[in-house]
Design an enzyme around this catalytic site. Structure first.
Site, PDB file in Angstrom:
ATOM      1  N   GLU A  98       1.049  -1.078   0.115  1.00  0.00           N
ATOM      2  CA  GLU A  98       0.076   0.155  -0.147  1.00  0.00           C
ATOM      3  C   GLU A  98       0.962   1.350   0.299  1.00  0.00           C
ATOM      4  OE1 GLU A  98      -3.561  -1.913   2.730  1.00  0.00           O
ATOM      5  OE2 GLU A  98      -2.648  -0.257   2.972  1.00  0.00           O
ATOM      6  N   CYS A 111       2.774   8.367   2.002  1.00  0.00           N
ATOM      7  CA  CYS A 111       2.765   7.163   3.064  1.00  0.00           C
ATOM      8  C   CYS A 111       3.800   5.845   2.050  1.00  0.00           C
ATOM      9  CB  CYS A 111       1.514   6.957   4.292  1.00  0.00           C
ATOM     10  SG  CYS A 111       1.601   5.809   5.195  1.00  0.00           S
ATOM     11  N   CYS A 118       4.505  -8.173   8.058  1.00  0.00           N
ATOM     12  CA  CYS A 118       5.070  -7.407   9.154  1.00  0.00           C
ATOM     13  C   CYS A 118       5.266  -8.199  10.110  1.00  0.00           C
ATOM     14  CB  CYS A 118       4.703  -6.149   9.473  1.00  0.00           C
ATOM     15  SG  CYS A 118       6.071  -5.188  10.911  1.00  0.00           S
ATOM     16  N   CYS A 122       1.849  -6.183  15.707  1.00  0.00           N
ATOM     17  CA  CYS A 122       0.872  -5.461  16.315  1.00  0.00           C
ATOM     18  C   CYS A 122      -0.429  -5.993  16.269  1.00  0.00           C
ATOM     19  CB  CYS A 122       1.125  -4.032  17.245  1.00  0.00           C
ATOM     20  SG  CYS A 122       2.379  -3.483  16.604  1.00  0.00           S
ATOM     21  N   CYS A 125      -3.288  -4.259  14.279  1.00  0.00           N
ATOM     22  CA  CYS A 125      -2.500  -3.762  12.757  1.00  0.00           C
ATOM     23  C   CYS A 125      -2.799  -5.157  11.542  1.00  0.00           C
ATOM     24  CB  CYS A 125      -1.748  -3.341  12.864  1.00  0.00           C
ATOM     25  SG  CYS A 125      -0.760  -2.909  11.253  1.00  0.00           S
ATOM     26  N   CYS A 343      -3.381   1.150   8.241  1.00  0.00           N
ATOM     27  CA  CYS A 343      -1.514   0.499   7.789  1.00  0.00           C
ATOM     28  C   CYS A 343      -2.369  -1.198   7.609  1.00  0.00           C
ATOM     29  CB  CYS A 343      -0.637   0.702   8.274  1.00  0.00           C
ATOM     30  SG  CYS A 343       0.217  -0.950   9.205  1.00  0.00           S
TER      31      CYS A 343
HETATM   32  N1  SAH Z   1       5.771  -0.202  11.591  1.00  0.00           N
HETATM   33  C1  SAH Z   1       5.509   0.768  11.536  1.00  0.00           C
HETATM   34  C2  SAH Z   1       5.755   1.626  10.681  1.00  0.00           C
HETATM   35  C3  SAH Z   1       4.008   1.105  10.095  1.00  0.00           C
HETATM   36  S1  SAH Z   1       1.971   1.474  11.353  1.00  0.00           S
HETATM   37  C4  SAH Z   1       5.416   1.617  13.588  1.00  0.00           C
HETATM   38  O1  SAH Z   1       4.413   0.547  13.893  1.00  0.00           O
HETATM   39  O2  SAH Z   1       5.631   2.431  13.657  1.00  0.00           O
HETATM   40  C5  SAH Z   1       2.498   3.018  11.822  1.00  0.00           C
HETATM   41  C6  SAH Z   1       1.176   3.386  12.552  1.00  0.00           C
HETATM   42  O3  SAH Z   1       0.279   3.207  12.141  1.00  0.00           O
HETATM   43  C7  SAH Z   1       1.644   2.468  14.011  1.00  0.00           C
HETATM   44  O4  SAH Z   1       1.643   4.094  14.614  1.00  0.00           O
HETATM   45  C8  SAH Z   1       1.021   2.495  13.749  1.00  0.00           C
HETATM   46  O5  SAH Z   1       1.228   1.735  15.110  1.00  0.00           O
HETATM   47  C9  SAH Z   1      -0.528   2.562  13.455  1.00  0.00           C
HETATM   48  N2  SAH Z   1      -1.739   1.439  13.139  1.00  0.00           N
HETATM   49  C10 SAH Z   1      -1.565   0.885  12.754  1.00  0.00           C
HETATM   50  N3  SAH Z   1      -3.170   0.090  12.739  1.00  0.00           N
HETATM   51  C11 SAH Z   1      -3.626   1.388  13.105  1.00  0.00           C
HETATM   52  C12 SAH Z   1      -4.648   1.317  13.448  1.00  0.00           C
HETATM   53  N4  SAH Z   1      -5.573  -0.260  12.930  1.00  0.00           N
HETATM   54  N5  SAH Z   1      -5.223   1.844  13.851  1.00  0.00           N
HETATM   55  C13 SAH Z   1      -4.793   3.098  13.940  1.00  0.00           C
HETATM   56  N6  SAH Z   1      -3.037   3.399  13.989  1.00  0.00           N
HETATM   57  C14 SAH Z   1      -2.632   1.837  13.624  1.00  0.00           C
HETATM   58 FE1  SF4 Z   2       4.262  -4.204  12.117  1.00  0.00          FE
HETATM   59 FE2  SF4 Z   2       1.971  -3.023  11.819  1.00  0.00          FE
HETATM   60 FE3  SF4 Z   2       3.007  -3.411  14.085  1.00  0.00          FE
HETATM   61 FE4  SF4 Z   2       4.218  -0.993  12.444  1.00  0.00          FE
HETATM   62  S1  SF4 Z   2       2.217  -1.508  13.480  1.00  0.00           S
HETATM   63  S2  SF4 Z   2       5.258  -1.944  13.786  1.00  0.00           S
HETATM   64  S3  SF4 Z   2       3.597  -2.435  10.424  1.00  0.00           S
HETATM   65  S4  SF4 Z   2       2.287  -4.628  13.065  1.00  0.00           S
END
Ligand code: SAH
Ligand code: SF4
Length: 355
Positions: A98, A111, A118, A122, A125, A343
């Site tokens: 994306e 972005c 990944c 998390c 995510c 994301c």
């Molecule tokens: N891996 C890196 C960058 C990509 S994620 C990181 O984790 O920082 C970018 C941001 O989007 C991160 O702060 C992540 O916690 C947030 N994010 C991911 N999924 C999300 C969701 N479903 N709702 C809100 N924020 C989200």
């Molecule tokens: Fe990976 Fe998503 Fe966690 Fe960022 S927020 S480190 S993209 S799993």
């Protein structure tokens, strides 16, 4: 197999051409075509001198040679206000990533993704939920920026001003390719994005943060925190068990001292999980003495996580506690929620079965 020109630094490109008997001036012309003009079609360019035209004819698109195509668009969505456009781009091997373009005329932010999937897992995510597929190469990161700029130019606009590495993947888990890509993206002879306008977002890969500081990389840093105690954080961010919160905060302090830069902290607000005023107070205490700016992001609900976004009142109260403690705290607009702009969400929606 051919090699992607987008992967090459200027010095590497020059080295290839010189090895093939061309002069450095030809490398400059080729670099401008690829990165400044953003074209993948290098045949028949009037600005190329005959030796470079011949090189293109002999070396491009042939086995053992080079290629410069931009990734194809698998699908595209736009938010209802038209300010966010999200692209699912197809890479050489069929993987999709994306890339999001957001903003207002004259100041757009791209972005981009740094990995397909990944490994950090998390829980909230969509990218984490799909697991790790592979690292992107430098050129695949560069190509996403070129794609965004091409889209703007096709619409008669330009003004790509900022770049955030907040798409799919963990940038500091793919450190070398990300740094190589950023050197290309900030090269003044090409894309020429200001290094200060680039933000790397990390889940908190401590060795990567320390390395950024050690190498004095000129980019901004955002750290995704989401929890102010180890227990609260590791429930959302499994990577916290590998790089515990205390070590992460120590690395952030070291980064601040070494670089003199402020750090953005990202906090996804989840109702009943990490959105109380008491948690905000603990966060303020944790960050005491760090030159920090906090970005609050109400959760974008995803398929495999039952959590809900914090309420508007909880978000405001959380923000107020931080501001009262002296921290700039902004709520990131959930622009593009209607295009599944969280994301990894577009890929999860379009290719649910693909692993
Ligand atoms: N891996 C890196 C960058 C990509 S994620 C990181 O984790 O920082 C970018 C941001 O989007 C991160 O702060 C992540 O916690 C947030 N994010 C991911 N999924 C999300 C969701 N479903 N709702 C809100 N924020 C989200
Ligand atoms: Fe990976 Fe998503 Fe966690 Fe960022 S927020 S480190 S993209 S799993």
């Amino acid at each position: 197999m051919s090699r992607a020109l987008h992967d090459l630094s200027f010095a590497a490109l020059e080295g290839e051409l010189v090895a093939d008997g061309l002069r450095p001036a030809h490398a400059r012309a080729l670099w401008r075509a690829i990165h400044r003009d953003g074209t993948g079609d290098l045949a028949g360019r009037p600005d190329f001198l005959p030796p470079l035209r011949r090189w293109v004819g002999e070396r491009m698109g042939v086995e053992g040679g080079f290629c410069a195509e931009l990734p194809a668009v698998h699908s595209e969505t736009a938010s209802s206000d038209g300010l966010t456009r999200k692209f699912l781009l197809r890479l050489d091997d069929g993987q999709t990533v994306e890339t999001v373009l957001m903003g207002y005329p004259g100041r757009y932010t791209a972005c981009v993704s740094t990995q397909a999937g990944c490994a950090m897992g998390c829980v909230f995510c969509a990218t984490g939920q799909m697991g790790f597929v592979r690292h992107l190469r430098a050129g695949e990161i560069v190509a996403q920026v070129l794609h965004c700029r091409g889209v703007l130019r096709a619409g008669g606009a330009d003004g790509l001003r900022n770049l955030v590495l907040m798409g799919m993947g963990e940038p500091l888990h793919n450190y070398d390719a990300v740094m190589a890509a950023l050197e290309i993206i900030t090269d003044r002879r090409g894309i020429n994005l200001g290094p200060g306008r680039v933000t790397i977002s990390t889940v908190g890969v401590v060795p990567g943060i320390l390395r950024l500081a050690e190498e004095q990389r000129p980019y901004g840093l955002a750290v995704s925190l989401h929890g102010a105690t180890e227990e609260e954080r590791s429930a959302l961010v499994p990577a916290s068990r590998r790089w515990p919160l205390a070590e992460l905060i120590a690395a952030c302090r070291a980064y601040g001292l070494r670089t003199g830069r402020s750090i953005f902290f990202e906090w996804t607000l989840i109702a009943g999980q990490n959105d109380s005023a008491a948690t905000a107070g603990r966060l303020a205490a944790l960050l005491e003495g760090i030159d920090a700016h906090i970005n609050l992001i109400p959760l974008n609900p995803t398929g495999n996580y039952s959590g809900q976004a914090a309420s508007a009142e909880a978000v405001r109260a959380f923000q107020r506690v931080l501001q009262d403690a002296g921290f700039p705290a902004t709520v990131r607009q959930r622009r593009g929620i209607d295009v599944a702009a969280g994301c990894g969400q577009l890929r999860a929606e379009r290719e649910p079965a693909r692993e």
